[in-house]
Design an enzyme around this catalytic site. Structure first.
Site, mmCIF file in Angstrom:
data_model
loop_
_atom_site.group_PDB
_atom_site.id
_atom_site.type_symbol
_atom_site.label_atom_id
_atom_site.label_comp_id
_atom_site.label_asym_id
_atom_site.label_seq_id
_atom_site.Cartn_x
_atom_site.Cartn_y
_atom_site.Cartn_z
ATOM 1 N N GLU A 1 32.661 29.652 48.940
ATOM 2 C CA GLU A 1 31.739 29.308 49.827
ATOM 3 C C GLU A 1 30.890 30.435 50.747
ATOM 4 O O GLU A 1 30.062 30.066 51.203
ATOM 5 C CB GLU A 1 32.210 28.312 50.994
ATOM 6 C CG GLU A 1 33.169 28.933 51.930
ATOM 7 C CD GLU A 1 34.772 28.885 51.433
ATOM 8 O OE1 GLU A 1 35.658 29.525 52.240
ATOM 9 O OE2 GLU A 1 35.089 28.624 50.363
ATOM 10 N N SER B 1 69.849 15.558 33.998
ATOM 11 C CA SER B 1 70.743 14.828 33.408
ATOM 12 C C SER B 1 69.928 13.680 32.642
ATOM 13 O O SER B 1 68.762 13.474 32.750
ATOM 14 C CB SER B 1 71.329 14.029 34.756
ATOM 15 O OG SER B 1 70.496 13.209 35.404
ATOM 16 N N HIS C 1 35.970 32.801 39.087
ATOM 17 C CA HIS C 1 35.780 31.478 39.203
ATOM 18 C C HIS C 1 34.185 31.178 38.928
ATOM 19 O O HIS C 1 33.192 31.782 39.723
ATOM 20 C CB HIS C 1 36.478 30.828 40.603
ATOM 21 C CG HIS C 1 36.164 29.365 40.608
ATOM 22 N ND1 HIS C 1 36.262 28.538 39.487
ATOM 23 C CD2 HIS C 1 35.878 28.502 41.556
ATOM 24 C CE1 HIS C 1 36.101 27.214 39.899
ATOM 25 N NE2 HIS C 1 35.937 27.183 40.972
ATOM 26 N N SER D 1 44.018 37.998 48.526
ATOM 27 C CA SER D 1 44.976 37.934 47.615
ATOM 28 C C SER D 1 44.747 38.365 46.075
ATOM 29 O O SER D 1 45.538 39.348 45.643
ATOM 30 C CB SER D 1 45.361 36.408 47.449
ATOM 31 O OG SER D 1 46.535 36.120 46.434
ATOM 32 N N GLN D 2 43.451 37.915 45.710
ATOM 33 C CA GLN D 2 43.063 38.258 44.207
ATOM 34 C C GLN D 2 42.539 39.862 44.474
ATOM 35 O O GLN D 2 42.884 40.688 43.539
ATOM 36 C CB GLN D 2 42.008 37.521 43.811
ATOM 37 C CG GLN D 2 42.538 36.395 43.351
ATOM 38 C CD GLN D 2 43.388 36.367 42.041
ATOM 39 O OE1 GLN D 2 43.195 37.324 41.234
ATOM 40 N NE2 GLN D 2 44.290 35.222 41.694
ATOM 41 N N GLN E 1 30.283 33.459 48.837
ATOM 42 C CA GLN E 1 29.865 34.182 47.696
ATOM 43 C C GLN E 1 28.069 34.187 47.782
ATOM 44 O O GLN E 1 27.477 35.185 47.620
ATOM 45 C CB GLN E 1 30.123 33.823 46.467
ATOM 46 C CG GLN E 1 31.483 34.354 46.239
ATOM 47 C CD GLN E 1 32.319 33.914 44.884
ATOM 48 O OE1 GLN E 1 31.299 33.745 44.005
ATOM 49 N NE2 GLN E 1 33.514 33.827 44.678
ATOM 50 N N ASP F 1 39.136 23.601 36.413
ATOM 51 C CA ASP F 1 39.776 24.177 37.531
ATOM 52 C C ASP F 1 39.423 23.291 38.773
ATOM 53 O O ASP F 1 40.756 22.780 39.400
ATOM 54 C CB ASP F 1 39.196 25.583 37.901
ATOM 55 C CG ASP F 1 39.815 26.253 38.750
ATOM 56 O OD1 ASP F 1 41.154 26.675 38.543
ATOM 57 O OD2 ASP F 1 39.506 26.419 40.211
#
Length: 334
Positions: A84, A252, A108, A27-28, A86, A191
């Site tokens: 986990e 409302s 991160h 994704s990144q 890396q 985070d």
């Protein structure tokens, strides 16, 4: 006072002539690699042999090498695989490629802050963390906008680590929306807390609890789903656009009055104390130790909880209702 940087504060030239390695193409990873390439940067993607993403990246016009080869060839190495995984990747493919003056980057701070990766002192260590999913990072860039980013410098071996980090943030589109300066410690702890106490853990538990209360009282599961889950996005979109005040302006007066008198009954001082305990266990490393150990024994508790949660009635009812909503983008399978 918070320090924010924008495109005028960033010099893309800091990365001109340098090679950026984006390790990972999920994704990144796909967003960072494509955005940086389209910003004029020299980008290579690092993957493991046999990765399903290899051809996908090549078909997008990117050069692909193994993670080790990419790290060796690069001046700026951005690691964008799961937290986990890396530390092992670092030991096997990155560590020996870190010649003096290179920059190691993260989205991160987990592995640096909790000591799972300890880089040599003669390289830069920075963080550029988009505050949104990778697909949004890509979509916003293509639309001429951007997703806000965080930037932090853990080690400044060359004297221009922040300049390089800001250039990278600009290259992926983050400086269009704003880049907030922080630290690895602050980013990691806030985070994790945000995910656990509010955004994921808190919201998931609140929606399931609301669903259970309504269905136990005899209301239709479908009605319960619409009220406590489906409409969540509508409310969050309003908050995202203009804060709590704009959300309350848009709903409302009945809903607004209910917000004021009922919210404090749900989120009590006991809830706040529980959140304080969650934060304490993040700060003292308890959560990190548990998560690291969970991965070392092949995730038995994680896999069990994932399977149980997937069977919750709100998931079953929601799946059926969403299948009738042709306008919804269908999630890809794991």
């Amino acid at each position: 006072m918070a320090v924010m940087y924008y495109e005028k504060d960033c010099d893309l030239g800091a990365l001109k002539g340098k090679t950026i390695a984006v390790i990972g193409y999920g994704s990144q990873g796909h967003a960072h690699a494509l955005n940086a390439k389209e910003s004029g940067m020299k980008v290579i993607v690092g993957l493991y042999e046999g990765s399903k993403s290899w051809k996908k990246a090549e078909d997008s016009g990117l050069t692909v090498k193994t993670a080790k080869e990419a790290a060796e060839a690069a001046d700026f190495i951005m690691i964008l695989i799961n937290d986990e995984k890396q530390a092992r990747l670092y030991q096997e493919s990155i560590k020996d490629a870190l010649k003096p003056g290179k920059t190691l980057a993260f989205a991160h701070g987990f592995n640096i802050h909790f000591g799972q990766i300890v880089p040599p002192a003669d390289i830069n260590v920075v963080m550029i963390a988009p505050k949104g999913p990778g697909h949004t990072v890509r979509e916003q860039y293509q639309a001429g906008a951007g997703v806000p980013c965080l930037i932090a410098v853990h080690q400044d071996a060359t004297g221009d680590a922040k300049r390089l980090g800001l250039a990278y943030a600009a290259a992926i589109g983050g400086a269009r929306a704003g880049v907030l300066e922080t630290t690895f410690k602050e980013e990691t702890e806030t985070d994790l807390f945000g995910e656990q106490a509010v955004l994921c853990g808190g919201v998931s538990a609140l929606m399931k609890c609301g669903y259970e209360v309504l269905t136990e009282a005899g209301y239709q599961p479908e009605s319960a789903y619409f009220e406590v889950m489906h409409e969540m996005k509508l409310i969050i979109d309003l908050v995202n656009r203009g804060g709590l005040s704009f959300m309350r302006y848009s709903i409302s007066d009945t809903a607004e009055y209910g917000d004021y008198i009922t919210g404090p009954k749900i989120i009590t001082e006991d809830t706040k104390n529980a959140m304080r305990q969650v934060l304490k266990e993040i700060q003292n490393g308890k959560f990190a130790r548990e998560w690291i150990l969970e991965n070392q024994v092949n995730r038995p508790n994680f896999n069990r909880m994932r399977a149980i949660e997937a069977q919750h009635p709100i998931e079953q009812v929601g799946k059926e209702l969403r299948s009738m909503m042709s306008w919804l983008q269908k999630p890809s399978e794991r």
